[in-house]
Design a protein around this motif. Structure first.
Motif, mmCIF file in Angstrom:
data_model
loop_
_atom_site.group_PDB
_atom_site.id
_atom_site.type_symbol
_atom_site.label_atom_id
_atom_site.label_comp_id
_atom_site.label_asym_id
_atom_site.label_seq_id
_atom_site.Cartn_x
_atom_site.Cartn_y
_atom_site.Cartn_z
ATOM 1 N N ILE A 56 0.752 -1.155 0.067
ATOM 2 C CA ILE A 56 0.184 0.158 0.082
ATOM 3 C C ILE A 56 0.960 1.231 0.161
ATOM 4 C CG2 ILE A 56 -1.795 1.217 1.196
ATOM 5 C CD1 ILE A 56 -2.583 -1.478 2.466
ATOM 6 N N ASP A 57 0.696 2.042 -1.246
ATOM 7 C CA ASP A 57 1.533 3.264 -0.983
ATOM 8 C C ASP A 57 0.876 4.459 -0.484
ATOM 9 O OD1 ASP A 57 3.881 2.728 -2.891
ATOM 10 O OD2 ASP A 57 2.283 1.814 -3.950
ATOM 11 N N ALA A 58 -0.258 4.479 -0.288
ATOM 12 C CA ALA A 58 -1.317 5.753 0.185
ATOM 13 C C ALA A 58 -2.636 5.259 0.708
ATOM 14 C CB ALA A 58 -1.229 6.908 -0.640
ATOM 15 N N GLY A 74 -6.437 -2.189 11.865
ATOM 16 C CA GLY A 74 -5.689 -3.338 11.478
ATOM 17 C C GLY A 74 -4.393 -3.067 10.761
ATOM 18 N N LEU A 75 -4.304 -2.229 9.954
ATOM 19 C CA LEU A 75 -3.263 -1.514 9.080
ATOM 20 C C LEU A 75 -2.082 -1.204 10.118
ATOM 21 C CD1 LEU A 75 -1.745 -1.043 6.325
ATOM 22 C CD2 LEU A 75 -2.881 0.954 6.040
ATOM 23 N N PHE A 76 -2.588 -0.495 10.943
ATOM 24 C CA PHE A 76 -1.693 0.268 11.974
ATOM 25 C C PHE A 76 -0.894 -1.225 12.591
ATOM 26 C CE2 PHE A 76 -0.627 1.181 16.456
ATOM 27 C CZ PHE A 76 0.543 2.140 16.173
ATOM 28 N N VAL A 77 -1.559 -1.887 13.166
ATOM 29 C CA VAL A 77 -1.002 -3.014 13.613
ATOM 30 C C VAL A 77 0.124 -3.879 13.105
ATOM 31 C CG1 VAL A 77 -1.228 -5.559 14.767
ATOM 32 C CG2 VAL A 77 -2.692 -3.514 15.154
ATOM 33 N N VAL A 78 -0.310 -4.094 11.752
ATOM 34 C CA VAL A 78 0.493 -4.765 10.669
ATOM 35 C C VAL A 78 1.718 -4.092 10.413
ATOM 36 C CG1 VAL A 78 0.548 -5.754 8.412
ATOM 37 C CG2 VAL A 78 -1.232 -6.266 9.999
ATOM 38 N N SER A 79 1.677 -2.758 9.989
ATOM 39 C CA SER A 79 2.311 -1.935 9.535
ATOM 40 C C SER A 79 3.751 -1.609 10.845
ATOM 41 C CB SER A 79 2.057 -0.551 9.011
ATOM 42 O OG SER A 79 1.470 0.225 10.120
ATOM 43 N N PRO A 88 7.608 1.268 5.962
ATOM 44 C CA PRO A 88 7.758 2.861 5.902
ATOM 45 C C PRO A 88 6.418 3.591 6.338
ATOM 46 C CG PRO A 88 8.735 1.785 3.931
ATOM 47 C CD PRO A 88 7.824 0.698 4.869
ATOM 48 N N VAL A 89 6.761 4.730 6.725
ATOM 49 C CA VAL A 89 5.397 5.858 7.043
ATOM 50 C C VAL A 89 4.538 5.864 5.697
ATOM 51 C CG1 VAL A 89 4.727 7.927 7.640
ATOM 52 C CG2 VAL A 89 6.392 6.838 8.716
ATOM 53 N N GLN A 117 3.232 5.561 12.335
ATOM 54 C CA GLN A 117 3.127 4.806 10.930
ATOM 55 C C GLN A 117 2.395 5.648 9.846
ATOM 56 O OE1 GLN A 117 5.405 2.505 12.307
ATOM 57 N NE2 GLN A 117 4.745 1.804 10.362
ATOM 58 N N PHE A 118 1.736 6.604 10.117
ATOM 59 C CA PHE A 118 0.793 7.064 9.250
ATOM 60 C C PHE A 118 1.049 8.722 8.998
ATOM 61 C CE2 PHE A 118 -2.326 3.789 10.401
ATOM 62 C CZ PHE A 118 -1.916 2.961 9.522
ATOM 63 N N ASP A 119 1.378 9.209 7.842
ATOM 64 C CA ASP A 119 1.556 10.701 7.707
ATOM 65 C C ASP A 119 0.063 11.273 7.211
ATOM 66 O OD1 ASP A 119 2.424 13.158 6.941
ATOM 67 O OD2 ASP A 119 3.519 12.650 4.931
ATOM 68 N N PHE A 120 -0.576 11.818 8.286
ATOM 69 C CA PHE A 120 -1.877 12.211 8.193
ATOM 70 C C PHE A 120 -1.716 13.655 7.333
ATOM 71 C CE2 PHE A 120 -2.869 9.205 11.484
ATOM 72 C CZ PHE A 120 -3.942 8.685 10.805
ATOM 73 N N ARG A 121 -2.466 13.812 6.288
ATOM 74 C CA ARG A 121 -2.678 15.033 5.570
ATOM 75 C C ARG A 121 -3.995 15.654 5.331
ATOM 76 N NH1 ARG A 121 1.857 13.355 0.563
ATOM 77 N NH2 ARG A 121 3.287 12.573 2.149
#
Length: 253
Positions: A56-58, A74-79, A88-89, A117-121
């Motif tokens: 997943i790129d974004a 769930g994506l947070f846990v796996v990442s 990568p973030v 883990q996430f770059d929130f924009r």
């Protein structure tokens, strides 16, 4: 550009589909660039039938209702905890405050751990941005919480995703001349429907007609709603190519 329907059940996961999630892929720099449009409850498991989460790129989150964003946990846990190493973030386009909201939903004590883990924009109404091969334009639509429709373009064509919305000219403008118009239709014309919430099939068809879209893909139909009745509503206002999407459907431009 390739669109894969991961989940399309409206408002909650149904017996045949998770909630909203759509995988969009296109070639970029000798590889495939992959973005998700929403990641609603139940969708993260189904997604793994199609790609490894590390690809997943974004992620683009239309709004902060459970059926559009709760599987970010769930994506947070796996990442973060994958045994092969932390991912990568990942850029996440979402309404303002999404990081704190999703951290709270996940159960974080500090309210901001998801930023590891996430770059929130935050979305900006009407603004355009580039992610890999895609140019993405947002439009604020009509829903009880801050909610955005998305226009995703690349050299292959244009996909527009309504997110959740009541009737609004902003969606007509965003969907103008789209090759694929992925539009919600949660309500029936025969029902007593609250305003400023969702579209009927007839309203989705009307927006597609006014926008001059090439193909209408109807989604977000709740499990309790007759797909045949939605299709009949759509046919009352739309004479073009149409499909009521199902999980695992793919569409290419």
């Amino acid at each position: 550009m390739k669109l894969t329907v991961i989940g399309c059940s409206g408002s909650f996961p149904g017996p045949d589909s998770p909630a909203s999630c759509y995988l969009v892929e296109a070639p970029f720099e000798n590889r495939t660039f992959r973005i998700l449009l929403d990641l609603g409850n139940g969708a993260f498991g189904a997604l793994q039938r199609h790609i490894d989460p590390g690809q997943i790129d974004a992620v683009l989150i239309s709004h902060l209702h459970a059926d559009h964003c709760f599987d970010m946990a769930g994506l947070f846990v796996v990442s973060k905890y994958h045994p092969d190493g932390t991912y990568p973030v990942i850029p996440v386009l979402a309404p303002a405050g999404a990081g704190e909201f999703l951290a709270t939903a996940y159960g974080s004590n500090d309210g901001c751990s998801m930023t590891e883990q996430f770059d929130f924009r935050p979305w900006v109404d009407g603004a355009s941005m580039t992610l890999g091969p895609f140019t993405i334009t947002s439009a604020l639509v009509d829903h009880p919480v801050e909610s955005y429709a998305m226009r995703v373009g690349c050299e292959d064509g244009v996909l527009v995703y309504s997110g959740d919305t009541g009737p609004t000219d902003a969606l007509v403008d965003l969907a103008m001349d789209a090759d694929l118009f992925l539009c919600e239709a949660s309500f029936l014309e025969s029902g007593t429907n609250p305003p400023n919430l969702h579209l009927t099939g007839a309203e989705a068809g009307d927006i597609a007609t006014r926008a001059g879209a090439a193909r209408l893909l109807v989604t977000h139909i709740p499990a309790w709603t007759s797909r045949e009745a939605v299709a009949a509503d759509v046919a009352s206002t739309w004479a073009g190519a149409v499909e009521l999407v199902s999980t695992d459907d793919t569409f290419e431009l």
